[in-house]
Design a protein around this motif. Structure first.
Motif, PDB file in Angstrom:
ATOM      1  N   MET A 134      53.810  46.846  42.071  1.00 22.92           N
ATOM      2  CA  MET A 134      52.830  46.448  41.072  1.00 22.92           C
ATOM      3  C   MET A 134      51.643  47.398  41.216  1.00 22.92           C
ATOM      4  O   MET A 134      51.472  48.035  42.256  1.00 22.92           O
ATOM      5  N   CYS A 135      50.813  47.522  40.198  1.00 21.23           N
ATOM      6  CA  CYS A 135      49.643  48.392  40.250  1.00 21.23           C
ATOM      7  C   CYS A 135      48.412  47.624  39.795  1.00 21.23           C
ATOM      8  O   CYS A 135      48.473  46.850  38.837  1.00 21.23           O
TER       9      CYS A 135
ATOM     10  N   GLY B 171      48.967  49.057  35.257  1.00 27.82           N
ATOM     11  CA  GLY B 171      48.883  47.653  35.671  1.00 27.82           C
ATOM     12  C   GLY B 171      49.369  46.706  34.602  1.00 27.82           C
ATOM     13  O   GLY B 171      49.824  45.607  34.908  1.00 27.82           O
ATOM     14  N   ARG B 172      49.281  47.172  33.335  1.00 30.59           N
ATOM     15  CA  ARG B 172      49.717  46.333  32.211  1.00 30.59           C
ATOM     16  C   ARG B 172      50.328  47.246  31.138  1.00 30.59           C
ATOM     17  O   ARG B 172      49.864  47.286  29.994  1.00 30.59           O
TER      18      ARG B 172
ATOM     19  N   ASN C 283      50.579  42.944  35.474  1.00 33.76           N
ATOM     20  CA  ASN C 283      49.616  41.923  35.883  1.00 33.76           C
ATOM     21  C   ASN C 283      49.294  41.023  34.692  1.00 33.76           C
ATOM     22  O   ASN C 283      49.308  41.470  33.541  1.00 33.76           O
ATOM     23  N   PHE C 284      48.991  39.769  34.985  1.00 33.19           N
ATOM     24  CA  PHE C 284      48.532  38.885  33.913  1.00 33.19           C
ATOM     25  C   PHE C 284      47.196  38.235  34.242  1.00 33.19           C
ATOM     26  O   PHE C 284      46.545  37.682  33.357  1.00 33.19           O
ATOM     27  N   ASP C 285      46.754  38.326  35.513  1.00 30.72           N
ATOM     28  CA  ASP C 285      45.441  37.788  35.853  1.00 30.72           C
ATOM     29  C   ASP C 285      45.117  38.134  37.303  1.00 30.72           C
ATOM     30  O   ASP C 285      45.953  38.684  38.037  1.00 30.72           O
ATOM     31  N   TYR C 286      43.865  37.815  37.697  1.00 32.39           N
ATOM     32  CA  TYR C 286      43.381  38.030  39.061  1.00 32.39           C
ATOM     33  C   TYR C 286      42.592  36.807  39.514  1.00 32.39           C
ATOM     34  O   TYR C 286      41.935  36.127  38.718  1.00 32.39           O
TER      35      TYR C 286
END
Length: 739
Positions: free
Chosen positions: A337-338, A318-319, A136-139
């Protein structure tokens, strides 16, 4: 095309055999191959998210299958689920059954894409943004950007420029041009689905160049990289990796490992075919065993902090970044993805309180004290999955249970007990709190907690264990007496072998004979003989197997005798020869059989000549685990995909099974495989010959109105009795009524 693929595989088999020889002999014949194997295994671990995402993107962008559940949308466009996930979704990734998904693959190579959503008020929602490496890189969502209406630019790694004033600029740059958007919008029961679908209609993706412009025509883009599958080329996954690395350049600090991989032809734009045969052999072995290793690593639970059997994820999930093994196995393979722990924590459990694997033939329960419910600021739910990472099929179609489940019964002290077993626990209160487990094999549970409190993230809250109920193991009926039990044909003997026997074909793609399928109706079929030919494909190592089913209905009967599979012709069909002819994992003769219907309306595809027996493609079928092990599938649910209507006329007899959960199953065909002496007339006294599983009952009725069996968005549920007679589930979405 088929000749080309077969020719490639024929050339590859000697190399494949040489590749696995060191596993058998223990001798190194060429150090180049062993070095390529050891380095190639690391490259496979490093590159698995790229390979898996290439496969997933290609399927979701170019392959329409079941659009209600399986994503299908062009690049830079949303696909929205129209119903909650259930067991008809078989793409893995442990999907949830609590939210409607909104999914999009983005291409940011030319310009940013702006995501807009309406005012979501108090409803939980989130858009998880993932780069091609699965991190992940953002939400965008309730937790991070708030619930009020907004528009947010998703920006590629190298883009420089200014955004309009009415677009939020706070999001991080994506680490790759390829981005997956995974949106989740909470659904509060079936009645809430329509409301959520209206919200989904307001989720928009707009290229920056079109922002603020009205009615701009946008060309549909589905031009994504087509991954090279192992059945096309044993080196296909590594070639796919090279192409994905070229399309999505890795970060500069990965140069150290990529310079190592380049020595064996792995890296952006490199040509593996230019490598010596010894290197190719090593890479083939790395690919064959790499997938099995990743799956085992995830299922082992070694990646987690274990409390009462529950795997608490590490804070890095997640990262995972440069921790390539958990990135591949526990993040990409396990879930595509998590979520970051701040968004959601998923606790995974494979074992009961005594440390034994969770199995279908035992009963279990989990009890939460009144003051020890899962601590969340949004919601929690418990889901159940098979080792294929898909939701578990079950007769009541319940796939999760949690704090929003209608009808849950609290204990006298205010606590909550949930029952986990394959058969109903009995009383109304317990049945309301029942999450069905599979009818065979091992399973695992995931407790999802959305917007978890700090004590969850820090593993200070202890989830209660899954306890085995102190009762006798579940047992199921077996045929005795009049009819001798007979195993299924030896249709998949080669796919159970791995390790030093990996020279066997381990994956195969089936002919796409559903292309151009057309609707055909066949009348007056009751009592007619027919057979089905199964061609088996998929991937043996990860046990993702499927069958193309071909039916002889309407064929091979020029004189109108009612026999579409003459016995002499059927006997000359050699399933081993079919396996070799089609370069597949196996073949199977499911017949002869007798129709117990009056008419059949079915989409039929290509007609094939199977050694003199003509049959047409009619459906896709997920191969049950029991059939792979040559075990009975009696009184167990099998999932198929077809577009059919099956009819029984008023005044005709129907042969029915009622299961312990109140479902009814209607016989569509009788089998002559187990009992060759069975006739259509003898089915009328079948109740005296069957010994159904506990809770199952056979009955015969005469219809007072026409009965039409249908498919639910292309999905059907099938079962058999111990004589191999086949039944379709009726009632609800599967027929016009339940007799």
């Amino acid at each position: 095309m088929a000749f080309t693929r077969a020719h490639k595989l024929a050339k590859a088999r000697p190399i494949l055999k040489s590749a696995v020889r060191p596993l058998v002999t223990g001798k190194v014949e060429d150090w180049h191959g062993e070095y390529a194997y050891s380095l190639g295994l690391q490259a496979f671990i490093y590159g698995f998210p790229y390979i898996y995402n290439a496969q997933t993107r290609h399927k979701w962008v170019t392959q329409p299958r079941n659009p209600a559940l399986i994503p299908y949308a062009a690049l830079n466009e949303f696909w929205h689920a129209s119903q909650l996930m259930d067991a008809t979704y078989r793409d893995g990734g442990c999907p949830n059954n609590d939210t409607l998904y909104s999914v999009a693959w983005l291409d940011l190579s030319e310009e940013p894409i702006i995501l807009s959503h309406p005012d979501m008020r108090e409803r939980y929602f989130t858009f998880e943004l993932m780069g091609v490496g699965s991190d992940n890189f953002d939400y965008i969502g309730q937790r991070t950007t708030g619930s009020k209406a907004g528009s947010f630019a998703i920006v590629g790694p190298d883009w420089e420029g200014e955004l309009p004033d009415d677009v939020d600029q706070s999001l991080a740059h994506a680490p790759s041009p390829t981005v997956l958007v995974m949106g989740r919008t909470l659904v509060n029961g079936d009645a809430d689905v329509a409301t959520v679908k209206k919200l989904q209609e307001q989720y928009l993706l707009t290229p920056l160049s079109q922002w603020g412009k009205a009615d701009v025509a946008r060309a549909e883009r589905r031009d994504v990289l087509a991954p090279i599958e192992p059945e096309q080329d044993p080196l296909g996954p590594f070639k796919t990796l090279n192409a994905m690395l070229e399309e999505n350049p890795p970060p500069a600090h990965h140069d150290l490992v990529l310079n190592q991989f380049a020595r064996i032809g792995i890296g952006p734009g490199l040509d593996i075919d230019a490598q010596p045969d010894a290197v190719k052999q090593g890479l083939m072995r790395a690919e064959l065993l790499g997938m099995a290793m990743l799956k085992q690593q995830f299922l082992s639970g070694d990646w987690a902090n274990i409390v009462n059997g529950w795997r608490y994820p590490p804070p890095e999930i997640g990262r995972y970044g440069d921790d390539f093994l958990p990135r591949a196995a526990d993040q990409s393979l396990a879930g595509i993805m998590c979520n970051d722990p701040a968004e959601a924590v998923y606790l995974v459990n494979f074992d009961d309180a005594e440390g034994n694997k969770l199995k279908a033939d035992h009963r279990y329960r989990i009890h939460f004290d009144a003051d020890n419910m899962p601590p969340v600021d949004s919601f929690w739910s418990l889901g159940m999955y098979g080792t294929d990472l898909n939701l578990v099929p079950n007769p009541i179609n319940r796939y999760s249970i949690g704090d929003r489940t209608a009808g849950l019964k609290k204990d006298a002290d205010g606590g909550l007990t949930i029952y986990l077993q394959s058969e109903s626990p009995g009383s109304d209160g317990e049945a309301n709190n029942w999450l069905p487990s599979p009818s065979d094999g091992e399973w695992f549970a995931i407790l999802r907690m959305y917007l978890p409190r700090p004590e969850v993230i820090e593993a200070k809250w202890e989830c209660p264990p899954i306890e085995q109920v102190n009762l006798a193991p579940l047992t199921r009926g077996r045929p005795e007496g009049k009819v001798k039990e007979r195993k299924s044909e030896n249709m998949l003997e080669s796919i159970e072998k791995t390790g030093h026997q990996a020279v066997k074909l381990v994956s195969a793609k089936l002919p796409q004979d559903d292309a151009g399928a057309k609707l055909m109706r066949f009348e007056n079929v009751r009592g007619q003989r027919y057979t089905e030919i199964f061609l088996i494909g998929g991937h043996a190592i990860i046990h993702d197997l499927n069958a193309g089913v071909y039916n002889t209905i309407g064929l091979n009967d020029p004189n109108g005798t009612g026999d579409t599979c003459p016995q002499a012709v059927l006997e000359q069909v050699d399933v081993d020869a079919l396996k070799e002819q089609y370069d597949i994992l196996g073949a199977f003769k499911n017949g002869p059989r007798l129709w117990c219907l009056d008419w059949v309306e079915v989409m039929v595809g290509k007609e094939r000549d199977f050694m003199g027996l003509n049959a047409r493609w009619v459906m896709w079928l997920d191969v049950p685990k029991e059939m792979r092990k040559h075990e009975s599938v009696a009184y167990k649910t099998i999932h198929g995909k077809r577009d059919t209507q099956l009819g029984i006329n008023r005044g005709s007899p129907v042969f029915l099974l009622d299961d312990p959960n109140g479902n009814t199953w209607c016989m569509k065909s009788g089998s002559l495989i187990v009992d060759p002496n069975q006739t259509y007339e003898s089915l009328k006294d079948l109740g005296g010959r069957l010994k159904p599983a506990p809770g199952w009952k056979f009955r015969t009725e005469v219809l007072e109105q026409d009965l039409v069996l249908t498919a639910d968005n292309g999905a059907v549920n099938i079962t058999q009795d111990e004589l191999g007679n086949t039944y379709d589930r009726v009632g609800g979405v599967y027929s016009n009524y339940k007799p």
